[in-house]
Design a protein around this motif. Structure first.
Motif, PDB file in Angstrom:
ATOM      1  N   VAL A   1       0.829  -1.208   0.000  1.00 48.97           N
ATOM      2  CA  VAL A   1       0.000   0.000   0.000  1.00 48.97           C
ATOM      3  C   VAL A   1       0.865   1.260   0.000  1.00 48.97           C
ATOM      4  O   VAL A   1       0.483   2.281  -0.597  1.00 48.97           O
ATOM      5  CB  VAL A   1      -0.960  -0.003   1.193  1.00 48.97           C
ATOM      6  N   THR A   2       2.010   1.217   0.644  1.00 50.44           N
ATOM      7  CA  THR A   2       2.903   2.377   0.641  1.00 50.44           C
ATOM      8  C   THR A   2       3.391   2.670  -0.771  1.00 50.44           C
ATOM      9  O   THR A   2       3.442   3.833  -1.213  1.00 50.44           O
ATOM     10  CB  THR A   2       4.092   2.136   1.581  1.00 50.44           C
ATOM     11  N   LYS A   3       3.759   1.630  -1.499  1.00 45.45           N
ATOM     12  CA  LYS A   3       4.194   1.824  -2.890  1.00 45.45           C
ATOM     13  C   LYS A   3       3.044   2.329  -3.762  1.00 45.45           C
ATOM     14  O   LYS A   3       3.231   3.200  -4.622  1.00 45.45           O
ATOM     15  CB  LYS A   3       4.735   0.509  -3.438  1.00 45.45           C
ATOM     16  N   HIS A   4       1.846   1.780  -3.543  1.00 45.30           N
ATOM     17  CA  HIS A   4       0.710   2.209  -4.356  1.00 45.30           C
ATOM     18  C   HIS A   4       0.364   3.688  -4.110  1.00 45.30           C
ATOM     19  O   HIS A   4       0.077   4.427  -5.058  1.00 45.30           O
ATOM     20  CB  HIS A   4      -0.506   1.339  -4.063  1.00 45.30           C
ATOM     21  N   LEU A   5       0.359   4.109  -2.864  1.00 49.64           N
ATOM     22  CA  LEU A   5       0.041   5.512  -2.567  1.00 49.64           C
ATOM     23  C   LEU A   5       1.044   6.452  -3.217  1.00 49.64           C
ATOM     24  O   LEU A   5       0.676   7.547  -3.673  1.00 49.64           O
ATOM     25  CB  LEU A   5       0.017   5.727  -1.054  1.00 49.64           C
TER      26      LEU A   5
ATOM     27  N   SER B   1      -8.245  10.437   2.887  1.00 57.96           N
ATOM     28  CA  SER B   1      -8.171   9.937   1.506  1.00 57.96           C
ATOM     29  C   SER B   1      -7.280   8.706   1.417  1.00 57.96           C
ATOM     30  O   SER B   1      -7.610   7.721   0.737  1.00 57.96           O
ATOM     31  CB  SER B   1      -7.648  11.037   0.584  1.00 57.96           C
ATOM     32  N   GLN B   2      -6.153   8.753   2.097  1.00 57.32           N
ATOM     33  CA  GLN B   2      -5.263   7.598   2.075  1.00 57.32           C
ATOM     34  C   GLN B   2      -5.905   6.397   2.767  1.00 57.32           C
ATOM     35  O   GLN B   2      -5.750   5.253   2.321  1.00 57.32           O
ATOM     36  CB  GLN B   2      -3.939   7.952   2.763  1.00 57.32           C
ATOM     37  N   ALA B   3      -6.630   6.646   3.861  1.00 57.06           N
ATOM     38  CA  ALA B   3      -7.284   5.543   4.568  1.00 57.06           C
ATOM     39  C   ALA B   3      -8.358   4.890   3.709  1.00 57.06           C
ATOM     40  O   ALA B   3      -8.507   3.655   3.723  1.00 57.06           O
ATOM     41  CB  ALA B   3      -7.888   6.053   5.869  1.00 57.06           C
ATOM     42  N   ARG B   4      -9.093   5.698   2.937  1.00 59.80           N
ATOM     43  CA  ARG B   4     -10.116   5.120   2.058  1.00 59.80           C
ATOM     44  C   ARG B   4      -9.473   4.281   0.953  1.00 59.80           C
ATOM     45  O   ARG B   4     -10.010   3.232   0.577  1.00 59.80           O
ATOM     46  CB  ARG B   4     -10.973   6.229   1.458  1.00 59.80           C
ATOM     47  N   ARG B   5      -8.333   4.744   0.431  1.00 58.29           N
ATOM     48  CA  ARG B   5      -7.676   3.969  -0.622  1.00 58.29           C
ATOM     49  C   ARG B   5      -7.100   2.662  -0.063  1.00 58.29           C
ATOM     50  O   ARG B   5      -7.177   1.617  -0.716  1.00 58.29           O
ATOM     51  CB  ARG B   5      -6.570   4.803  -1.260  1.00 58.29           C
ATOM     52  N   VAL B   6      -6.548   2.698   1.137  1.00 56.10           N
ATOM     53  CA  VAL B   6      -5.998   1.476   1.725  1.00 56.10           C
ATOM     54  C   VAL B   6      -7.102   0.473   2.005  1.00 56.10           C
ATOM     55  O   VAL B   6      -6.899  -0.751   1.891  1.00 56.10           O
ATOM     56  CB  VAL B   6      -5.215   1.816   3.015  1.00 56.10           C
TER      57      VAL B   6
ATOM     58  N   GLU C   1     -11.220  -0.465   9.656  1.00 56.22           N
ATOM     59  CA  GLU C   1     -12.255   0.564   9.837  1.00 56.22           C
ATOM     60  C   GLU C   1     -12.378   0.973  11.302  1.00 56.22           C
ATOM     61  O   GLU C   1     -12.570   2.160  11.612  1.00 56.22           O
ATOM     62  CB  GLU C   1     -13.586   0.039   9.304  1.00 56.22           C
ATOM     63  N   ASN C   2     -12.226   0.010  12.215  1.00 52.26           N
ATOM     64  CA  ASN C   2     -12.286   0.351  13.638  1.00 52.26           C
ATOM     65  C   ASN C   2     -11.105   1.227  14.056  1.00 52.26           C
ATOM     66  O   ASN C   2     -11.278   2.200  14.810  1.00 52.26           O
ATOM     67  CB  ASN C   2     -12.319  -0.923  14.487  1.00 52.26           C
ATOM     68  N   GLU C   3      -9.915   0.906  13.595  1.00 48.06           N
ATOM     69  CA  GLU C   3      -8.743   1.697  13.953  1.00 48.06           C
ATOM     70  C   GLU C   3      -8.814   3.096  13.339  1.00 48.06           C
ATOM     71  O   GLU C   3      -8.424   4.090  13.978  1.00 48.06           O
ATOM     72  CB  GLU C   3      -7.469   0.991  13.488  1.00 48.06           C
ATOM     73  N   VAL C   4      -9.311   3.192  12.126  1.00 46.64           N
ATOM     74  CA  VAL C   4      -9.453   4.515  11.497  1.00 46.64           C
ATOM     75  C   VAL C   4     -10.428   5.374  12.292  1.00 46.64           C
ATOM     76  O   VAL C   4     -10.186   6.573  12.540  1.00 46.64           O
ATOM     77  CB  VAL C   4      -9.906   4.367  10.029  1.00 46.64           C
TER      78      VAL C   4
END
Length: 376
Positions: A92-96, A108-113, A126-129
């Protein structure tokens, strides 16, 4: 402190059990999140739902003037172990970064992950976010750290670096090149593990990894390098892997030659046999010629109708030929003896006839019989 699922892990490969490794002079440490041995896959991994989605990434993320995008297929994950989480975090880090979202808002990053997750992991995310975003100053890294605590303890980075730095020993069944590749992967995971220290611990340098790698090799490899003046300091990791792989192969080949009877290279020792109850013939259980069972079974003898050898190698046929050859030799010897006997008989008969003639001649000469002398 936040209660996490890490406190009571269900997977034995997952850390947190507080087991200790190392004996003797080695210092004892808690069990690290990721060990040098390959971790077993989760038993239920094959039953996890597998979903694929399409996301867009920039062809050249560094060039802001180039807005060309392309579609890629990604598979949604449900991490269960610490190593699975580290691989997920790297993806996910590479994708972002490739999607130019690394500088966008945390939401925005949380929704993409969330698009990369499914199953239980998605609900945990979702709970941690929701918990972290209650803080207005929360960053995306805070969300990732909170999510990592579901898989690892708060000082996971410390435990992992302490595990790598001691005198590691290369597993016997692992090739040296596989060992260094595994160490490099684990070293990359450190950047994605939570840490209580500030500034947090980072991955080891290349020189540190190479030093640990050389020190983890068996003693005979180090002695061989010194004996052949192979200097490891000026060699790259790839060159070291090739050289140590060669030494590892030589040692295992020599160990095979000196192994128990019936193994490769040990031709002097007898091969164990077993007797077939039906035929009474002794069958070899080993392989004298060091051939696999597949290669032996591929041969078929057309004379004795058995597998495992060809007609030219058939012992029964060789014995029959030797027996036939002996019979022919014996017959020729008998013929020769009979011929010699006939010659002796013929010579005896001729000698007897000659004696009779000479005796008759003597009588006729004594009596003065001229007719007999004329006839002779």
């Amino acid at each position: 402190a936040m209660k996490t699922s890490y406190c009571k892990p269900n997977n034995p490969n997952q850390g947190g059990s507080k087991k200790q490794y190392g004996t003797g002079r080695r210092k004892l440490f808690t069990d690290p999140p990721v060990r040098i041995e390959y971790q077993a896959e989760d038993a239920n991994s094959s039953f996890r739902p597998r979903e694929k989605i399409k996301v867009k990434e920039y062809v050249d993320p560094a060039d802001t003037n180039n807005n060309t995008k392309f579609d890629i297929d990604i598979e949604r994950e449900d991490p269960k172990m610490a190593e699975e989480f580290c691989r997920f975090a790297m993806r996910v880090t590479k994708h972002l970064k490739d999607a130019r979202l690394d500088q966008s808002s945390s939401a925005s990053q949380a929704r993409r992950v969330a698009m990369f997750l499914n199953g239980t992991a998605l609900r945990k995310w979702e709970n941690e976010v929701a918990k972290v975003m209650t803080n207005a100053n929360a960053t995306f890294q805070d969300i990732m750290n909170a999510f990592a605590l579901r898989y690892m303890p708060p000082d996971a980075a410390k435990e992992q670096t302490d595990y790598i730095k001691p005198d590691l020993v290369k597993p016997y069944k692992m090739k040296p090149s596989e060992f260094i590749s595994r160490m490099e992967d684990i070293n990359l995971y450190i950047d994605f593990m939570p840490d209580t220290k500030s500034p947090r611990r980072t991955k080891l340098s290349d020189d540190e990894i190479k030093g640990i790698y050389v020190n983890a090799m068996p003693v005979f490899m180090k002695e061989q390098c010194r004996a052949t003046h192979f200097i490891t300091d000026d060699k790259s990791v790839v060159e070291l892997g090739v050289h140590f792989d060669y030494l590892d192969g030589v040692s295992k080949r020599d160990a095979g030659e000196q192994g128990p009877q019936g193994r490769k290279g040990n031709k002097d020792k007898p091969v164990p046999t077993k007797t077939d109850d039906k035929s009474g013939d002794a069958k070899k259980t080993g392989d004298v010629d060091n051939k696999s069972s597949g290669s032996r079974s591929s041969k078929f003898c057309s004379y004795c109708k058995k597998q495992g050898h060809s007609k030219d190698e058939c012992r029964k046929l060789k014995r029959k030929r030797a027996s036939d050859q002996g019979t022919e030799t014996q017959t020729e010897s008998q013929h020769m003896q009979e011929f010699v006997c006939d010659l002796h008989v013929q010579d005896s008969e001729e000698e007897a006839n000659l004696d009779d003639v000479l005796e008759a001649l003597d009588k006729s000469t004594a009596e003065g019989d001229e007719s007999t002398l004329y006839i002779l």
